[in-house]
Design a protein around this motif. Sequence first.
Motif, short mmCIF file in Angstrom:
data_model
loop_
_atom_site.label_atom_id
_atom_site.label_comp_id
_atom_site.label_asym_id
_atom_site.label_seq_id
_atom_site.Cartn_x
_atom_site.Cartn_y
_atom_site.Cartn_z
N THR A 32 0.86 -1.17 0.00
CA THR A 32 0.00 0.00 0.00
C THR A 32 0.90 1.22 0.00
O THR A 32 1.85 1.30 0.76
CB THR A 32 -0.91 0.01 1.24
OG1 THR A 32 -1.70 -1.17 1.21
CG2 THR A 32 -1.82 1.22 1.24
N VAL A 33 0.57 2.16 -0.89
CA VAL A 33 1.38 3.37 -1.05
C VAL A 33 0.50 4.58 -0.76
O VAL A 33 -0.53 4.77 -1.40
CB VAL A 33 1.97 3.47 -2.47
CG1 VAL A 33 2.80 4.72 -2.62
CG2 VAL A 33 2.79 2.23 -2.80
N GLY A 34 0.91 5.38 0.20
CA GLY A 34 0.19 6.61 0.50
C GLY A 34 -1.22 6.41 1.01
O GLY A 34 -2.01 7.34 0.99
N GLY A 35 -1.57 5.22 1.43
CA GLY A 35 -2.89 4.96 1.99
C GLY A 35 -4.01 4.81 0.97
O GLY A 35 -5.10 4.41 1.32
N ASP A 36 -3.74 5.14 -0.31
CA ASP A 36 -4.83 5.06 -1.29
C ASP A 36 -4.45 4.37 -2.60
O ASP A 36 -5.24 4.33 -3.52
CB ASP A 36 -5.37 6.46 -1.59
CG ASP A 36 -4.34 7.36 -2.23
OD1 ASP A 36 -3.16 6.98 -2.30
OD2 ASP A 36 -4.71 8.46 -2.67
N SER A 38 -2.26 0.87 -4.42
CA SER A 38 -1.62 -0.43 -4.25
C SER A 38 -0.63 -0.63 -5.38
O SER A 38 -0.85 -0.17 -6.50
CB SER A 38 -2.64 -1.56 -4.31
OG SER A 38 -3.55 -1.47 -3.25
N VAL A 39 0.43 -1.33 -5.07
CA VAL A 39 1.41 -1.74 -6.07
C VAL A 39 1.68 -3.21 -5.80
O VAL A 39 1.94 -3.60 -4.66
CB VAL A 39 2.70 -0.91 -5.99
CG1 VAL A 39 3.75 -1.44 -6.95
CG2 VAL A 39 2.41 0.56 -6.27
N VAL A 40 1.59 -4.03 -6.84
CA VAL A 40 1.80 -5.47 -6.69
C VAL A 40 3.02 -5.87 -7.50
O VAL A 40 3.14 -5.51 -8.68
CB VAL A 40 0.56 -6.27 -7.16
CG1 VAL A 40 0.75 -7.75 -6.87
CG2 VAL A 40 -0.71 -5.74 -6.51
N LEU A 41 3.92 -6.60 -6.87
CA LEU A 41 5.14 -7.08 -7.49
C LEU A 41 5.02 -8.57 -7.77
O LEU A 41 4.61 -9.33 -6.90
CB LEU A 41 6.34 -6.85 -6.56
CG LEU A 41 6.49 -5.47 -5.93
CD1 LEU A 41 7.60 -5.49 -4.89
CD2 LEU A 41 6.78 -4.45 -7.00
N PHE A 42 5.37 -8.97 -8.99
CA PHE A 42 5.39 -10.38 -9.36
C PHE A 42 6.77 -10.72 -9.89
O PHE A 42 7.24 -10.07 -10.84
CB PHE A 42 4.37 -10.68 -10.47
CG PHE A 42 2.94 -10.45 -10.09
CD1 PHE A 42 2.23 -11.41 -9.40
CD2 PHE A 42 2.31 -9.26 -10.42
CE1 PHE A 42 0.90 -11.19 -9.04
CE2 PHE A 42 0.99 -9.04 -10.07
CZ PHE A 42 0.29 -10.00 -9.38
N GLY A 43 7.42 -11.73 -9.31
CA GLY A 43 8.69 -12.20 -9.83
C GLY A 43 8.45 -13.12 -11.01
O GLY A 43 8.32 -14.32 -10.83
N GLU A 44 8.37 -12.54 -12.20
CA GLU A 44 8.06 -13.33 -13.40
C GLU A 44 9.17 -14.31 -13.75
O GLU A 44 8.91 -15.45 -14.07
CB GLU A 44 7.86 -12.40 -14.60
CG GLU A 44 6.48 -11.90 -14.75
CD GLU A 44 6.27 -11.26 -16.10
OE1 GLU A 44 5.19 -11.49 -16.66
OE2 GLU A 44 7.16 -10.55 -16.60
#
Length: 132
Positions: A32-36, A38-44
């Motif tokens: 969660t970034v800045g409370g509003d 989302s950033v999702v990371l996927f190790g492809e």
Amino acid sequence: MHERTRALYAELAAALGLEALPADENGGVQLTVGGDSSVVLFGETAFNLMIVAPIAPLPRTPDYGAMLWLLGRNMYTSDLAPFRVACDEGGTLILWGRVPIEGMTGTALAGLVDTLGGEARRIREAVAEEAG
């Protein structure tokens, strides 16, 4: 999960002051970034991450100006590169891209995540303003 990805996630967790970053059932790590935002990371692969930031629902009746602005974010001159604005199968606007992990540090990745969260917020606000 690839060893390089696991090591980078450990560095990212340390940079964020966390013990660990648990992956979900899809292998994604959601922040969660800045409370509003989302950033999702996927190790492809062992060499890159796919990073996705959900923005907002795709407007049902977008106007020409909004679409021109959104699609213009994908031009070769865009300051978002290598990220692009797209729409997922559920009708959500997303900001996504693939980033090489070679030489990436946890601190650099934390900065990238923060920047993407902020950009997702700016795009969401611009789309809402156009739809409003």
